[in-house]
Write a protein that holds these residues in place. Structure first.
Motif, mmCIF file in Angstrom:
data_model
loop_
_atom_site.group_PDB
_atom_site.id
_atom_site.type_symbol
_atom_site.label_atom_id
_atom_site.label_comp_id
_atom_site.label_asym_id
_atom_site.label_seq_id
_atom_site.Cartn_x
_atom_site.Cartn_y
_atom_site.Cartn_z
ATOM 1 N N MET A 6 0.815 -1.189 0.000
ATOM 2 C CA MET A 6 0.000 0.000 0.000
ATOM 3 C C MET A 6 0.849 1.238 0.000
ATOM 4 N N HIS A 7 1.986 1.223 0.634
ATOM 5 C CA HIS A 7 2.736 2.447 0.835
ATOM 6 C C HIS A 7 4.218 2.167 0.761
ATOM 7 N N ASP A 8 4.968 3.220 0.678
ATOM 8 C CA ASP A 8 6.420 3.135 0.694
ATOM 9 C C ASP A 8 6.879 3.289 2.139
ATOM 10 N N ASP A 9 7.497 2.242 2.699
ATOM 11 C CA ASP A 9 7.890 2.260 4.103
ATOM 12 C C ASP A 9 8.927 3.325 4.421
ATOM 13 N N THR A 10 9.629 3.850 3.428
ATOM 14 C CA THR A 10 10.623 4.880 3.707
ATOM 15 C C THR A 10 9.962 6.224 3.969
ATOM 16 N N ILE A 11 8.708 6.377 3.581
ATOM 17 C CA ILE A 11 8.005 7.641 3.768
ATOM 18 C C ILE A 11 7.210 7.644 5.067
ATOM 19 N N LEU A 12 6.544 6.556 5.389
ATOM 20 C CA LEU A 12 5.676 6.501 6.554
ATOM 21 C C LEU A 12 6.412 5.986 7.788
ATOM 22 N N THR A 13 6.018 6.519 8.941
ATOM 23 C CA THR A 13 6.572 6.029 10.196
ATOM 24 C C THR A 13 5.939 4.686 10.535
ATOM 25 N N LYS A 14 6.430 4.053 11.575
ATOM 26 C CA LYS A 14 5.883 2.763 11.992
ATOM 27 C C LYS A 14 4.405 2.890 12.368
ATOM 28 N N ARG A 15 4.057 3.951 13.096
ATOM 29 C CA ARG A 15 2.658 4.160 13.484
ATOM 30 C C ARG A 15 1.778 4.421 12.264
ATOM 31 N N GLY A 74 1.236 11.653 1.102
ATOM 32 C CA GLY A 74 0.652 11.162 -0.135
ATOM 33 C C GLY A 74 -0.011 9.803 -0.035
ATOM 34 N N ALA A 75 -0.056 9.199 1.144
ATOM 35 C CA ALA A 75 -0.697 7.890 1.299
ATOM 36 C C ALA A 75 -2.221 8.011 1.294
ATOM 37 N N GLY A 84 -24.157 14.507 8.100
ATOM 38 C CA GLY A 84 -24.707 13.912 9.312
ATOM 39 C C GLY A 84 -23.620 13.362 10.209
ATOM 40 N N SER A 85 -23.910 12.246 10.832
ATOM 41 C CA SER A 85 -22.984 11.684 11.811
ATOM 42 C C SER A 85 -22.077 10.603 11.233
ATOM 43 N N GLY A 86 -22.076 10.453 9.922
ATOM 44 C CA GLY A 86 -21.225 9.434 9.304
ATOM 45 C C GLY A 86 -19.749 9.759 9.430
ATOM 46 N N ALA A 87 -18.934 8.724 9.445
ATOM 47 C CA ALA A 87 -17.487 8.896 9.571
ATOM 48 C C ALA A 87 -16.897 9.432 8.272
ATOM 49 N N THR A 88 -15.844 10.198 8.391
ATOM 50 C CA THR A 88 -15.103 10.654 7.225
ATOM 51 C C THR A 88 -14.462 9.443 6.566
ATOM 52 N N ARG A 89 -14.517 9.383 5.264
ATOM 53 C CA ARG A 89 -13.910 8.277 4.533
ATOM 54 C C ARG A 89 -12.611 8.761 3.909
ATOM 55 N N TYR A 90 -11.586 7.960 4.054
ATOM 56 C CA TYR A 90 -10.263 8.333 3.566
ATOM 57 C C TYR A 90 -9.965 7.569 2.283
ATOM 58 N N ARG A 91 -9.711 8.315 1.204
ATOM 59 C CA ARG A 91 -9.330 7.691 -0.064
ATOM 60 C C ARG A 91 -7.831 7.454 -0.044
ATOM 61 N N LEU A 92 -7.461 6.184 -0.144
ATOM 62 C CA LEU A 92 -6.055 5.804 -0.081
ATOM 63 C C LEU A 92 -5.455 5.763 -1.476
ATOM 64 N N ALA A 93 -4.198 6.105 -1.567
ATOM 65 C CA ALA A 93 -3.517 6.229 -2.856
ATOM 66 C C ALA A 93 -3.494 4.920 -3.641
ATOM 67 N N ARG A 94 -3.306 3.802 -2.979
ATOM 68 C CA ARG A 94 -3.153 2.535 -3.699
ATOM 69 C C ARG A 94 -4.262 1.537 -3.415
ATOM 70 N N CYS A 95 -5.435 2.027 -3.060
ATOM 71 C CA CYS A 95 -6.572 1.160 -2.770
ATOM 72 C C CYS A 95 -7.485 1.111 -3.990
#
Length: 85
Positions: free
Chosen positions: A1-10, A56-57, A66-77
């Motif tokens: 899904m992502h490049d591990d060099t860009i994202l932290t462990k969390r 960029g992830a 309304g009360s619906g959760a925000t949906r996150y569009r992922l780069a590689r999904c």
């Protein structure tokens, strides 16, 4: 899904969970992500999501009326929310 060099462990942990959830058709809120992961609070998850968007992830945060959760569009999904067309 992502490049591990860009994202932290969390961030990688949150991104991996989001990819698994999206593959099941689920789009969890930061609170739901925090509850599932058990190591971060909802505020910390929101902070990580913001940093992931800067890296960029996350392409876009789609707010629901309304009360619906925000949906996150992922780069590689490939789910219907992330790739609507």
């Amino acid at each position: 899904m992502h490049d591990d060099t860009i994202l932290t462990k969390r961030q990688s942990m949150v991104a991996d969970y989001l990819m698994r959830a999206h593959s099941l058709g689920l789009h969890p809120s930061p609170r739901q992500i925090a509850n599932h992961l058990g190591v971060l609070g909802a505020r910390a998850v929101r902070t990580e999501l913001t940093a992931m968007a800067a890296a960029g992830a996350i392409v876009e945060a789609v707010t629901v009326n309304g009360s619906g959760a925000t949906r996150y569009r992922l780069a590689r999904c490939e789910c219907r929310v992330c790739k609507p067309d």
